[in-house]
Design a protein around this motif. Structure first.
Motif, PDB file in Angstrom:
ATOM      1  N   ALA A  68      37.118 -28.753  50.684  1.00 42.76           N
ATOM      2  CA  ALA A  68      36.395 -29.851  50.926  1.00 42.76           C
ATOM      3  C   ALA A  68      35.659 -30.347  49.799  1.00 42.76           C
ATOM      4  CB  ALA A  68      35.514 -29.888  52.137  1.00 42.76           C
ATOM      5  N   PRO A  69      35.625 -31.393  49.163  1.00 46.39           N
ATOM      6  CA  PRO A  69      34.917 -31.737  47.858  1.00 46.39           C
ATOM      7  C   PRO A  69      33.394 -31.586  48.155  1.00 46.39           C
ATOM      8  CG  PRO A  69      35.460 -33.687  49.101  1.00 46.39           C
ATOM      9  CD  PRO A  69      36.361 -32.710  49.809  1.00 46.39           C
ATOM     10  N   ALA A  70      33.111 -31.838  49.290  1.00 46.04           N
ATOM     11  CA  ALA A  70      31.528 -31.502  49.504  1.00 46.04           C
ATOM     12  C   ALA A  70      31.052 -31.198  50.943  1.00 46.04           C
ATOM     13  CB  ALA A  70      30.844 -33.216  49.394  1.00 46.04           C
ATOM     14  N   ALA A  71      29.921 -30.513  50.691  1.00 47.59           N
ATOM     15  CA  ALA A  71      29.387 -29.967  51.960  1.00 47.59           C
ATOM     16  C   ALA A  71      27.974 -30.237  52.131  1.00 47.59           C
ATOM     17  CB  ALA A  71      29.533 -28.548  52.161  1.00 47.59           C
ATOM     18  N   ILE A  72      27.426 -30.592  53.378  1.00 50.53           N
ATOM     19  CA  ILE A  72      25.765 -31.279  53.549  1.00 50.53           C
ATOM     20  C   ILE A  72      25.402 -30.137  54.758  1.00 50.53           C
ATOM     21  CG2 ILE A  72      24.563 -32.931  54.144  1.00 50.53           C
ATOM     22  CD1 ILE A  72      26.832 -34.726  52.992  1.00 50.53           C
ATOM     23  N   TRP A  73      24.498 -29.623  54.685  1.00 50.54           N
ATOM     24  CA  TRP A  73      23.502 -29.040  55.517  1.00 50.54           C
ATOM     25  C   TRP A  73      22.345 -29.839  56.047  1.00 50.54           C
ATOM     26  CZ3 TRP A  73      26.065 -26.502  51.368  1.00 50.54           C
ATOM     27  CH2 TRP A  73      26.746 -25.507  51.987  1.00 50.54           C
ATOM     28  N   ILE A  74      22.306 -29.900  57.420  1.00 49.50           N
ATOM     29  CA  ILE A  74      21.008 -30.351  58.051  1.00 49.50           C
ATOM     30  C   ILE A  74      20.517 -29.528  58.960  1.00 49.50           C
ATOM     31  CG2 ILE A  74      20.266 -32.478  59.466  1.00 49.50           C
ATOM     32  CD1 ILE A  74      22.864 -34.098  58.385  1.00 49.50           C
ATOM     33  N   PHE A  75      19.149 -29.283  58.522  1.00 50.09           N
ATOM     34  CA  PHE A  75      18.593 -28.529  59.646  1.00 50.09           C
ATOM     35  C   PHE A  75      17.606 -29.241  60.680  1.00 50.09           C
ATOM     36  CE2 PHE A  75      19.963 -25.979  55.782  1.00 50.09           C
ATOM     37  CZ  PHE A  75      20.287 -24.990  56.221  1.00 50.09           C
ATOM     38  N   ALA A  76      17.186 -28.570  61.511  1.00 52.76           N
ATOM     39  CA  ALA A  76      16.209 -29.174  62.646  1.00 52.76           C
ATOM     40  C   ALA A  76      15.586 -27.781  63.111  1.00 52.76           C
ATOM     41  CB  ALA A  76      17.050 -30.066  63.449  1.00 52.76           C
ATOM     42  N   ASN A  77      14.257 -27.960  63.016  1.00 51.78           N
ATOM     43  CA  ASN A  77      13.502 -26.833  63.587  1.00 51.78           C
ATOM     44  C   ASN A  77      13.655 -26.711  65.137  1.00 51.78           C
ATOM     45  OD1 ASN A  77      11.621 -25.230  64.780  1.00 51.78           O
ATOM     46  ND2 ASN A  77      10.296 -25.359  62.670  1.00 51.78           N
ATOM     47  N   SER A  78      14.107 -25.709  65.741  1.00 46.93           N
ATOM     48  CA  SER A  78      14.081 -25.843  67.109  1.00 46.93           C
ATOM     49  C   SER A  78      12.903 -25.846  68.034  1.00 46.93           C
ATOM     50  CB  SER A  78      15.030 -24.405  67.863  1.00 46.93           C
ATOM     51  OG  SER A  78      13.873 -23.346  67.315  1.00 46.93           O
ATOM     52  N   LYS A  79      11.711 -25.798  67.428  1.00 44.34           N
ATOM     53  CA  LYS A  79      10.363 -26.232  67.837  1.00 44.34           C
ATOM     54  C   LYS A  79      10.278 -27.536  67.818  1.00 44.34           C
ATOM     55  CE  LYS A  79       8.778 -21.565  66.484  1.00 44.34           C
ATOM     56  NZ  LYS A  79       7.952 -20.788  66.232  1.00 44.34           N
ATOM     57  N   MET A  80      10.904 -28.453  67.221  1.00 47.55           N
ATOM     58  CA  MET A  80      10.602 -29.991  67.271  1.00 47.55           C
ATOM     59  C   MET A  80      10.745 -30.453  68.702  1.00 47.55           C
ATOM     60  SD  MET A  80      12.902 -30.812  63.932  1.00 47.55           S
ATOM     61  CE  MET A  80      12.689 -32.604  64.033  1.00 47.55           C
ATOM     62  N   LYS A  81       9.889 -31.721  68.868  1.00 50.39           N
ATOM     63  CA  LYS A  81      10.093 -32.236  70.241  1.00 50.39           C
ATOM     64  C   LYS A  81      11.496 -32.776  70.288  1.00 50.39           C
ATOM     65  CE  LYS A  81       5.185 -33.494  70.687  1.00 50.39           C
ATOM     66  NZ  LYS A  81       4.323 -34.349  70.889  1.00 50.39           N
ATOM     67  N   TYR A  82      11.666 -33.140  71.468  1.00 51.07           N
ATOM     68  CA  TYR A  82      13.028 -33.517  71.858  1.00 51.07           C
ATOM     69  C   TYR A  82      13.550 -34.992  71.040  1.00 51.07           C
ATOM     70  CZ  TYR A  82      16.998 -35.698  74.533  1.00 51.07           C
ATOM     71  OH  TYR A  82      18.032 -36.238  74.764  1.00 51.07           O
ATOM     72  N   THR A  83      12.754 -35.758  71.140  1.00 56.23           N
ATOM     73  CA  THR A  83      12.737 -37.010  70.151  1.00 56.23           C
ATOM     74  C   THR A  83      13.372 -36.876  68.613  1.00 56.23           C
ATOM     75  OG1 THR A  83      10.439 -37.480  70.052  1.00 56.23           O
ATOM     76  CG2 THR A  83      11.577 -38.470  71.840  1.00 56.23           C
ATOM     77  N   ALA A  84      12.491 -35.749  68.213  1.00 55.18           N
ATOM     78  CA  ALA A  84      12.907 -35.537  66.919  1.00 55.18           C
ATOM     79  C   ALA A  84      14.175 -35.002  66.436  1.00 55.18           C
ATOM     80  CB  ALA A  84      11.760 -34.644  66.226  1.00 55.18           C
ATOM     81  N   LEU A  85      14.596 -33.920  67.686  1.00 52.53           N
ATOM     82  CA  LEU A  85      16.094 -33.697  67.539  1.00 52.53           C
ATOM     83  C   LEU A  85      17.012 -34.907  67.917  1.00 52.53           C
ATOM     84  CD1 LEU A  85      15.541 -30.227  69.557  1.00 52.53           C
ATOM     85  CD2 LEU A  85      15.739 -30.743  67.235  1.00 52.53           C
ATOM     86  N   VAL A  86      16.768 -35.745  68.706  1.00 48.29           N
ATOM     87  CA  VAL A  86      17.664 -36.742  68.859  1.00 48.29           C
ATOM     88  C   VAL A  86      17.628 -37.736  67.512  1.00 48.29           C
ATOM     89  CG1 VAL A  86      17.847 -39.038  69.961  1.00 48.29           C
ATOM     90  CG2 VAL A  86      17.179 -36.995  71.215  1.00 48.29           C
ATOM     91  N   ASP A  87      16.542 -37.944  66.758  1.00 46.25           N
ATOM     92  CA  ASP A  87      16.594 -38.739  65.526  1.00 46.25           C
ATOM     93  C   ASP A  87      17.481 -38.110  64.682  1.00 46.25           C
ATOM     94  OD1 ASP A  87      14.687 -40.596  66.634  1.00 46.25           O
ATOM     95  OD2 ASP A  87      12.903 -39.631  65.842  1.00 46.25           O
ATOM     96  N   THR A  88      17.542 -36.350  64.540  1.00 42.03           N
ATOM     97  CA  THR A  88      18.371 -35.813  63.621  1.00 42.03           C
ATOM     98  C   THR A  88      19.617 -36.071  64.062  1.00 42.03           C
ATOM     99  OG1 THR A  88      16.727 -34.206  63.199  1.00 42.03           O
ATOM    100  CG2 THR A  88      18.733 -33.530  62.643  1.00 42.03           C
ATOM    101  N   SER A  89      19.903 -36.168  65.173  1.00 41.02           N
ATOM    102  CA  SER A  89      21.372 -36.272  65.634  1.00 41.02           C
ATOM    103  C   SER A  89      21.769 -37.818  65.270  1.00 41.02           C
ATOM    104  CB  SER A  89      21.509 -35.931  67.180  1.00 41.02           C
ATOM    105  OG  SER A  89      21.077 -34.796  67.592  1.00 41.02           O
TER     106      SER A  89
END
Length: 71
Positions: free
Chosen positions: A28-49
Protein backbone atom coordinates in the motif's frame (compact mmCIF):
# COMPACT_ATOMS: atom_id res chain seq x y z
CA UNK A 1 -5.89 -17.91 3.96
CA UNK A 2 -3.04 -20.30 3.23
CA UNK A 3 -5.38 -22.61 1.33
CA UNK A 4 -6.35 -19.72 -0.95
CA UNK A 5 -2.65 -18.93 -1.49
CA UNK A 6 -1.97 -22.63 -2.11
CA UNK A 7 0.55 -22.79 0.73
CA UNK A 8 1.07 -26.00 2.63
CA UNK A 9 0.99 -25.88 6.42
CA UNK A 10 4.44 -27.43 6.63
CA UNK A 11 5.97 -24.85 4.23
CA UNK A 12 7.00 -22.53 7.04
CA UNK A 13 9.35 -20.46 4.84
CA UNK A 14 6.63 -19.45 2.36
CA UNK A 15 4.10 -18.93 5.15
CA UNK A 16 6.53 -16.58 6.88
CA UNK A 17 7.12 -14.71 3.61
CA UNK A 18 3.37 -14.17 3.27
CA UNK A 19 3.12 -13.08 6.91
CA UNK A 20 5.89 -10.51 6.41
CA UNK A 21 3.77 -8.76 3.77
CA UNK A 22 1.57 -7.56 6.65
CA UNK A 23 4.43 -5.42 7.92
CA UNK A 24 4.75 -3.74 4.52
CA UNK A 25 0.98 -3.26 4.23
CA UNK A 26 0.88 -5.47 1.14
CA UNK A 27 2.49 -2.72 -0.93
CA UNK A 28 0.00 0.00 0.00
CA UNK A 29 1.25 3.53 -0.75
CA UNK A 30 0.18 4.82 2.67
CA UNK A 31 -0.82 3.68 6.14
CA UNK A 32 -2.67 5.67 8.79
CA UNK A 33 -2.88 4.84 12.47
CA UNK A 34 -5.75 6.14 14.56
CA UNK A 35 -5.63 5.53 18.28
CA UNK A 36 -8.42 5.87 20.80
CA UNK A 37 -7.93 5.59 24.52
CA UNK A 38 -10.09 2.76 25.84
CA UNK A 39 -10.89 4.91 28.88
CA UNK A 40 -12.64 7.47 26.69
CA UNK A 41 -16.36 7.86 27.09
CA UNK A 42 -18.56 5.97 24.66
CA UNK A 43 -19.47 9.12 22.72
CA UNK A 44 -15.79 9.96 22.13
CA UNK A 45 -15.21 6.45 20.76
CA UNK A 46 -18.21 6.88 18.46
CA UNK A 47 -16.74 10.18 17.23
CA UNK A 48 -13.45 8.41 16.49
CA UNK A 49 -15.32 5.76 14.51
CA UNK A 50 -17.24 8.38 12.54
CA UNK A 51 -13.97 10.13 11.70
CA UNK A 52 -12.47 6.84 10.49
CA UNK A 53 -15.52 6.08 8.38
CA UNK A 54 -15.43 9.49 6.72
CA UNK A 55 -11.71 9.18 6.07
CA UNK A 56 -12.29 5.81 4.39
CA UNK A 57 -15.23 7.10 2.35
CA UNK A 58 -13.16 10.09 1.20
CA UNK A 59 -10.33 7.79 0.12
CA UNK A 60 -12.78 5.57 -1.75
CA UNK A 61 -14.22 8.60 -3.55
CA UNK A 62 -10.67 9.32 -4.79
CA UNK A 63 -10.26 5.77 -6.06
CA UNK A 64 -8.23 4.51 -3.10
CA UNK A 65 -9.10 1.27 -1.36
CA UNK A 66 -9.03 1.00 2.41
CA UNK A 67 -8.79 -1.77 4.95
CA UNK A 68 -9.28 -1.42 8.68
CA UNK A 69 -7.48 -3.51 11.24
CA UNK A 70 -8.14 -3.49 14.93
CA UNK A 71 -6.53 -4.79 18.02
Amino acid sequence: MYKILDLKREDRKKRNEEMMKNFYFFGAPAAIWIFANSKMKYTALVDTSIFMQNLMLSATSKGLGTCTQGD
